[in-house]
Enzyme design. Structure first.
Site, PDB file in Angstrom:
ATOM      1  N   HIS A  66     -12.824  63.174 105.815  1.00  0.00           N
ATOM      2  CA  HIS A  66     -12.719  62.369 107.027  1.00  0.00           C
ATOM      3  C   HIS A  66     -12.074  61.017 106.738  1.00  0.00           C
ATOM      4  O   HIS A  66     -11.368  60.475 107.590  1.00  0.00           O
ATOM      5  CB  HIS A  66     -14.101  62.170 107.647  1.00  0.00           C
ATOM      6  N   ASP A  67     -12.317  60.475 105.563  1.00  0.00           N
ATOM      7  CA  ASP A  67     -11.702  59.201 105.201  1.00  0.00           C
ATOM      8  C   ASP A  67     -10.194  59.354 105.049  1.00  0.00           C
ATOM      9  O   ASP A  67      -9.414  58.571 105.601  1.00  0.00           O
ATOM     10  CB  ASP A  67     -12.313  58.675 103.894  1.00  0.00           C
ATOM     11  N   VAL A  70      -7.692  59.635 108.162  1.00  0.00           N
ATOM     12  CA  VAL A  70      -7.481  58.490 109.058  1.00  0.00           C
ATOM     13  C   VAL A  70      -6.999  57.301 108.226  1.00  0.00           C
ATOM     14  O   VAL A  70      -7.740  56.759 107.419  1.00  0.00           O
ATOM     15  CB  VAL A  70      -8.776  58.108 109.799  1.00  0.00           C
ATOM     16  N   GLY A  72      -5.268  57.302 105.679  1.00  0.00           N
ATOM     17  CA  GLY A  72      -5.239  57.604 104.262  1.00  0.00           C
ATOM     18  C   GLY A  72      -6.579  57.373 103.591  1.00  0.00           C
ATOM     19  O   GLY A  72      -7.546  56.930 104.208  1.00  0.00           O
ATOM     20  N   HIS A 191     -16.575  74.796 102.999  1.00  0.00           N
ATOM     21  CA  HIS A 191     -17.645  75.164 103.930  1.00  0.00           C
ATOM     22  C   HIS A 191     -18.671  76.082 103.271  1.00  0.00           C
ATOM     23  O   HIS A 191     -19.754  76.290 103.814  1.00  0.00           O
ATOM     24  CB  HIS A 191     -17.055  75.841 105.170  1.00  0.00           C
ATOM     25  N   ASP A 244     -22.832  78.926 105.191  1.00  0.00           N
ATOM     26  CA  ASP A 244     -22.703  80.109 104.342  1.00  0.00           C
ATOM     27  C   ASP A 244     -24.115  80.568 103.993  1.00  0.00           C
ATOM     28  O   ASP A 244     -24.602  80.352 102.878  1.00  0.00           O
ATOM     29  CB  ASP A 244     -21.911  79.749 103.081  1.00  0.00           C
ATOM     30  N   SER A 247     -26.041  81.399 100.538  1.00  0.00           N
ATOM     31  CA  SER A 247     -25.171  81.076  99.403  1.00  0.00           C
ATOM     32  C   SER A 247     -24.756  79.611  99.419  1.00  0.00           C
ATOM     33  O   SER A 247     -23.817  79.220  98.744  1.00  0.00           O
ATOM     34  CB  SER A 247     -23.927  81.975  99.429  1.00  0.00           C
TER      35      SER A 247
END
Length: 326
Positions: A66-67, A70, A72, A191, A244, A247
């Protein structure tokens, strides 16, 4: 002679123009002289806490993502705003965790090397270290990032892919950052250790069309299980679900297997099967080894970690990660 001098000066200025940016690029062991123990301090702090917080790796890698998307990889996601309009106030970042953890690492580093190590580098290093300590892939993290001065909620909303994204939206947002469809598939692999609040996907269970109904791209048995055992209502914004199941603590290929079984939690997970390139990449990953996946994932993480970085005078080093330098 004057002509030769003019040419020599032109070449000299040209070389200065080239050398400047090269010197300003990220490099391995950037803090070797200014703060020799910087990377070990981060690594030790992560090591001492990750065993008690198994979800830390997922939280930090999400923060890093996320950083970087936006302005960079500049640590701007960490900045607090009294007016509520910083990146962390935007909807995609309301469920981002780990801010206090990064602040704690920064405090240790400030005690050792005041004003030297950037918050942006701390995010990049800590997210890598947390994944490694959970048995996941390792990747190179060159350092020397500077922190940004600006943090804007609207920019976060416009640039961070929402979980409701279709493949067209995903491709556009990733391309805007210099990432391709292969990177999209590989980075989505994180994920496998992720968790999500019900509110990020309950529209798929209860109101996909806007008039009720379920997302036909979601496996019906899986959807029924989510409704009965995890997210009993559309407006549940507290319950956390494993992306997941069974797992989550293992960085492996099972996420991709779930996606092909129509059991990806987000619409953006399901979207990976709707494009021939992304689908081909999933199948290729699944026919390969975990080691091959780790290697490719590492390359995409290294690529992401270089997005629009600020170096030298283009940025600053914040003394407090949550406060922009005045």
């Amino acid at each position: 002679m004057n002509c030769l001098i003019a040419i020599a000066l032109s070449v000299s200025f040209f070389l200065v123009g080239i050398v400047g940016p090269i010197q300003a690029q990220l490099q391995m062991n950037f803090y070797a002289n200014s703060c020799p123990n910087a990377e070990k301090i981060v690594q030790d702090f992560v090591s001492n806490h990750v065993s008690n917080a198994p979800s830390l790796a997922a939280a930090l890698i999400r923060m890093h993502f996320h950083d970087c998307f936006v302005r960079g990889c500049d640590g701007s996601v960490l900045i607090n705003s009294t007016s509520g309009n910083a990146e962390r106030d935007a909807t995609p970042n309301l469920t981002v965790r780990g801010f206090g953890f990064i602040d704690a690492i920064k405090s240790v580093l400030e005690a050792q090397c005041p004003g030297i190590v950037s918050c942006a580098d701390i995010i990049a290093l800590a997210s890598r270290d947390a994944v490694v300590f959970t048995g996941g892939p390792n990747w190179s993290v060159p350092t020397g990032r500077r922190d940004g001065r600006i943090s804007n909620a609207a920019e976060a909303l416009a640039n961070i892919p929402p979980p409701t994204s279709n493949i067209t939206n995903l491709q556009t947002l990733f391309a805007n950052q210099g990432l391709d469809l292969k990177d999209l598939v590989l980075l989505s692999g994180a994920h496998t250790i992720g968790v999500s609040h019900c509110s990020s996907f309950t529209n798929r269970l209860y109101n996909f069309t806007g008039r009720g109904g379920q997302d036909p791209a979601l496996d019906s048995e899986y959807a029924a299980n989510l409704k009965s055992r995890k997210c009993p209502s559309l407006n549940d914004n507290k319950t956390i679900v494993e992306m997941d199941p069974g797992s989550r603590k293992t960085f492996d290929l099972s996420y991709y297997q779930l996606v092909l079984k129509r059991r990806g939690l987000f619409q953006s997970d399901s979207a990976l099967t709707t494009n021939p390139t992304t689908l081909s990449n999933i199948n290729r990953i699944l026919t390969g080894s975990v080691g091959s996946f780790f290697s490719e994932f590492a390359k995409s993480m290294e690529k992401m970690g270089r997005i629009n970085v600020k170096t030298g005078s283009a940025g600053v080093v914040r003394r407090q990660c949550s406060v922009a330098n005045s």
